[in-house]
Design a protein around this motif. Structure first.
Motif, PDB file in Angstrom:
ATOM      1  N   MET A  76      17.023   0.652  54.182  1.00  0.00           N
ATOM      2  CA  MET A  76      15.781   1.040  53.527  1.00  0.00           C
ATOM      3  C   MET A  76      15.614   2.558  53.616  1.00  0.00           C
ATOM      4  SD  MET A  76      11.909  -0.364  54.245  1.00  0.00           S
ATOM      5  CE  MET A  76      11.468   0.791  55.536  1.00  0.00           C
ATOM      6  N   THR A  77      15.195   3.129  52.517  1.00  0.00           N
ATOM      7  CA  THR A  77      14.915   4.565  52.508  1.00  0.00           C
ATOM      8  C   THR A  77      13.408   4.783  52.493  1.00  0.00           C
ATOM      9  OG1 THR A  77      16.958   5.119  51.355  1.00  0.00           O
ATOM     10  CG2 THR A  77      15.149   6.704  51.199  1.00  0.00           C
ATOM     11  N   ILE A  78      12.967   5.612  53.392  1.00  0.00           N
ATOM     12  CA  ILE A  78      11.556   5.975  53.438  1.00  0.00           C
ATOM     13  C   ILE A  78      11.425   7.379  52.865  1.00  0.00           C
ATOM     14  CG2 ILE A  78       9.616   6.512  54.956  1.00  0.00           C
ATOM     15  CD1 ILE A  78      10.667   4.391  56.870  1.00  0.00           C
ATOM     16  N   THR A  79      10.525   7.531  51.895  1.00  0.00           N
ATOM     17  CA  THR A  79      10.316   8.850  51.304  1.00  0.00           C
ATOM     18  C   THR A  79       9.003   9.433  51.795  1.00  0.00           C
ATOM     19  OG1 THR A  79      11.581   8.276  49.330  1.00  0.00           O
ATOM     20  CG2 THR A  79      10.070  10.138  49.155  1.00  0.00           C
ATOM     21  N   LEU A  80       9.091  10.637  52.355  1.00  0.00           N
ATOM     22  CA  LEU A  80       7.909  11.384  52.800  1.00  0.00           C
ATOM     23  C   LEU A  80       7.588  12.435  51.752  1.00  0.00           C
ATOM     24  CD1 LEU A  80       8.747  12.407  56.490  1.00  0.00           C
ATOM     25  CD2 LEU A  80       6.999  10.769  55.767  1.00  0.00           C
ATOM     26  N   THR A  81       6.366  12.433  51.274  1.00  0.00           N
ATOM     27  CA  THR A  81       5.959  13.491  50.342  1.00  0.00           C
ATOM     28  C   THR A  81       5.109  14.503  51.100  1.00  0.00           C
ATOM     29  OG1 THR A  81       5.985  11.935  48.513  1.00  0.00           O
ATOM     30  CG2 THR A  81       4.792  13.995  48.171  1.00  0.00           C
ATOM     31  N   ALA A  82       5.555  15.749  51.085  1.00  0.00           N
ATOM     32  CA  ALA A  82       4.899  16.771  51.902  1.00  0.00           C
ATOM     33  C   ALA A  82       3.511  17.087  51.371  1.00  0.00           C
ATOM     34  CB  ALA A  82       5.742  18.036  51.936  1.00  0.00           C
ATOM     35  N   GLU A  83       2.552  17.177  52.274  1.00  0.00           N
ATOM     36  CA  GLU A  83       1.186  17.582  51.948  1.00  0.00           C
ATOM     37  C   GLU A  83       1.047  19.087  52.181  1.00  0.00           C
ATOM     38  OE1 GLU A  83      -1.652  15.197  54.461  1.00  0.00           O
ATOM     39  OE2 GLU A  83       0.234  14.656  55.416  1.00  0.00           O
ATOM     40  N   PRO A  84       0.134  19.742  51.490  1.00  0.00           N
ATOM     41  CA  PRO A  84      -0.129  21.152  51.809  1.00  0.00           C
ATOM     42  C   PRO A  84      -0.561  21.306  53.272  1.00  0.00           C
ATOM     43  CG  PRO A  84      -1.100  20.584  49.701  1.00  0.00           C
ATOM     44  CD  PRO A  84      -0.624  19.291  50.310  1.00  0.00           C
ATOM     45  N   LEU A  85      -0.028  22.332  53.925  1.00  0.00           N
ATOM     46  CA  LEU A  85      -0.310  22.561  55.341  1.00  0.00           C
ATOM     47  C   LEU A  85      -1.684  23.182  55.518  1.00  0.00           C
ATOM     48  CD1 LEU A  85       0.822  22.679  58.293  1.00  0.00           C
ATOM     49  CD2 LEU A  85       1.590  25.002  57.744  1.00  0.00           C
ATOM     50  N   THR A  86      -2.515  22.547  56.324  1.00  0.00           N
ATOM     51  CA  THR A  86      -3.802  23.140  56.716  1.00  0.00           C
ATOM     52  C   THR A  86      -3.963  22.978  58.224  1.00  0.00           C
ATOM     53  OG1 THR A  86      -5.095  21.106  56.505  1.00  0.00           O
ATOM     54  CG2 THR A  86      -4.857  22.446  54.508  1.00  0.00           C
ATOM     55  N   ALA A  87      -4.798  23.838  58.802  1.00  0.00           N
ATOM     56  CA  ALA A  87      -5.029  23.794  60.251  1.00  0.00           C
ATOM     57  C   ALA A  87      -5.587  22.434  60.661  1.00  0.00           C
ATOM     58  CB  ALA A  87      -5.977  24.915  60.667  1.00  0.00           C
ATOM     59  N   LYS A  88      -6.455  21.875  59.839  1.00  0.00           N
ATOM     60  CA  LYS A  88      -7.085  20.592  60.181  1.00  0.00           C
ATOM     61  C   LYS A  88      -6.058  19.464  60.197  1.00  0.00           C
ATOM     62  CE  LYS A  88     -11.012  17.706  58.804  1.00  0.00           C
ATOM     63  NZ  LYS A  88     -12.102  17.542  57.817  1.00  0.00           N
ATOM     64  N   ARG A  89      -5.240  19.406  59.155  1.00  0.00           N
ATOM     65  CA  ARG A  89      -4.230  18.337  59.101  1.00  0.00           C
ATOM     66  C   ARG A  89      -3.204  18.462  60.222  1.00  0.00           C
ATOM     67  NH1 ARG A  89      -3.241  19.027  52.640  1.00  0.00           N
ATOM     68  NH2 ARG A  89      -4.897  17.632  51.938  1.00  0.00           N
ATOM     69  N   PHE A  90      -2.946  19.696  60.647  1.00  0.00           N
ATOM     70  CA  PHE A  90      -1.880  19.931  61.622  1.00  0.00           C
ATOM     71  C   PHE A  90      -2.400  19.912  63.064  1.00  0.00           C
ATOM     72  CE2 PHE A  90       1.516  22.551  63.645  1.00  0.00           C
ATOM     73  CZ  PHE A  90       2.617  21.810  63.228  1.00  0.00           C
ATOM     74  N   ALA A  91      -3.693  19.741  63.243  1.00  0.00           N
ATOM     75  CA  ALA A  91      -4.294  19.944  64.575  1.00  0.00           C
ATOM     76  C   ALA A  91      -3.669  19.068  65.661  1.00  0.00           C
ATOM     77  CB  ALA A  91      -5.798  19.705  64.500  1.00  0.00           C
ATOM     78  N   ALA A  92      -3.233  17.866  65.322  1.00  0.00           N
ATOM     79  CA  ALA A  92      -2.661  16.974  66.342  1.00  0.00           C
ATOM     80  C   ALA A  92      -1.278  17.435  66.792  1.00  0.00           C
ATOM     81  CB  ALA A  92      -2.585  15.551  65.795  1.00  0.00           C
ATOM     82  N   PHE A  93      -0.693  18.374  66.075  1.00  0.00           N
ATOM     83  CA  PHE A  93       0.696  18.764  66.357  1.00  0.00           C
ATOM     84  C   PHE A  93       0.816  20.207  66.886  1.00  0.00           C
ATOM     85  CE2 PHE A  93       0.471  15.872  62.673  1.00  0.00           C
ATOM     86  CZ  PHE A  93       1.044  14.760  63.252  1.00  0.00           C
ATOM     87  N   GLY A  94      -0.236  20.987  66.695  1.00  0.00           N
ATOM     88  CA  GLY A  94      -0.182  22.383  67.121  1.00  0.00           C
ATOM     89  C   GLY A  94      -1.089  23.229  66.246  1.00  0.00           C
ATOM     90  N   SER A  95      -0.735  24.487  66.089  1.00  0.00           N
ATOM     91  CA  SER A  95      -1.575  25.450  65.372  1.00  0.00           C
ATOM     92  C   SER A  95      -0.897  25.929  64.099  1.00  0.00           C
ATOM     93  CB  SER A  95      -1.825  26.691  66.241  1.00  0.00           C
ATOM     94  OG  SER A  95      -2.372  26.323  67.485  1.00  0.00           O
ATOM     95  N   VAL A  96      -1.708  26.212  63.095  1.00  0.00           N
ATOM     96  CA  VAL A  96      -1.226  26.892  61.899  1.00  0.00           C
ATOM     97  C   VAL A  96      -1.504  28.385  62.068  1.00  0.00           C
ATOM     98  CG1 VAL A  96      -1.565  27.174  59.416  1.00  0.00           C
ATOM     99  CG2 VAL A  96      -1.513  24.886  60.429  1.00  0.00           C
ATOM    100  N   ILE A  97      -0.505  29.193  61.751  1.00  0.00           N
ATOM    101  CA  ILE A  97      -0.623  30.654  61.902  1.00  0.00           C
ATOM    102  C   ILE A  97      -0.753  31.245  60.512  1.00  0.00           C
ATOM    103  CG2 ILE A  97       0.499  32.737  62.778  1.00  0.00           C
ATOM    104  CD1 ILE A  97       2.093  30.827  64.705  1.00  0.00           C
ATOM    105  N   ASP A  98      -1.976  31.516  60.113  1.00  0.00           N
ATOM    106  CA  ASP A  98      -2.223  32.156  58.819  1.00  0.00           C
ATOM    107  C   ASP A  98      -3.590  32.813  58.853  1.00  0.00           C
ATOM    108  OD1 ASP A  98      -4.184  30.224  58.298  1.00  0.00           O
ATOM    109  OD2 ASP A  98      -2.978  29.123  56.870  1.00  0.00           O
TER     110      ASP A  98
END
Lengths: 176, 176
Positions: free
Chosen positions: A1-23
């Motif tokens: 089975m192939t799983i396809t991930l579609t990338a979402e635009p990076l925002t600080a809120k979406r990324f908060a569980a994984f670390g920080s966005v630097i912008d």
């Protein structure tokens, strides 16, 4: 089975569980240097834990600065593994203003494929992976590209790898 | 009396007394990520000393990542002060590939004007000022430009300023 991930635009809120966005969108700046410079302060904190006491290695943990030159992936791209750095954060900042891809999964046991998240970062966005957060190695796009990397150097194991058990393909609907 | 400093091209060797140059010419890389990435390793070390024991401030010293947006100077430019950070290093890396100016003087007592050195950095060259090294605030050129900054955050005084007693002008014979 192939799983396809579609990338979402990076925002600080979406990324908060994984670390920080630097912008410059993640915080308001304040002026320094007689108003000639705006400081977007403390967008991320670099962490570098000492080695576990059981480590036979000597030396101190340090925070170091390196440059990575990444070859570009073509999309859609098949992912090949995740890694994590249990003893320190790792920051990536693009130096050539090209978009790039960020694929992560929560810290903890090697993740199920369904736990992966993919983000498309603009060329002026970096990230700082928190210690222990699973992430794919650097995915540059469009051309070979330099990134500034801030991470831990020192004794003890600071890199675990997890092969992906299923075929996982990442793509994006559009580039920023 | 006006003293004119003519900026020299920035190289790791010329800058060694003041800190590190962050670029891909300063070291040989090694391959990582199955050969898809070249790592120019440990171009600089970020340092963050604890506050002196006499400090009334609380908290730990940390290494943080910020973005500075610097307004451009026109050359020749008059310098207005030097500063130093006694408790930690401070790295600047251009994010928009424009050349910039670095003006430094050795660590120690506030420097005589004749001790100043000026360097012209390419748009792919950063520096890491060693703790205590005197340096002029950010001198961007050509246009407002973002720089990634890695420095110390924490208790205690980490910024001394020294006004310049004489009129010092910096210029460059050509831009890289």
């Amino acid at each position: 089975m192939t799983i396809t991930l579609t990338a979402e635009p990076l925002t600080a809120k979406r990324f908060a569980a994984f670390g920080s966005v630097i912008d410059t969108r993640s915080t308001d700046p304040f002026p320094i240097n007689n108003g000639l410079t705006e400081r977007y302060h403390r967008l991320a904190v670099a962490t570098a834990e000492p080695a576990p006491a059981s480590s036979a290695d000597e030396g101190q943990a340090e925070t170091i600065i390196s440059i990575f030159l990444g070859q570009p992936y073509s999309l859609p791209a098949e992912l090949w593994m995740l890694e994590r750095h249990p003893l320190g954060s790792q920051a990536f900042m693009p130096l050539e203003q090209r978009p790039w891809l960020v694929v992560v999964a929560p810290a903890g046991e090697p993740p199920a494929a369904t736990a992966l998240r993919a983000f498309i970062a603009r060329g002026d966005q970096g990230v700082n992976y928190a210690a222990g957060v699973w992430h794919h190695p650097l995915i540059a796009l469009q051309a070979a590209s330099q990134f500034l990397v801030v991470d831990r150097d020192g004794p003890g194991n600071n890199c675990d790898e997890a092969p992906l058990e299923e075929t996982i393909v990442v793509t994006t609907t559009e580039l920023p």
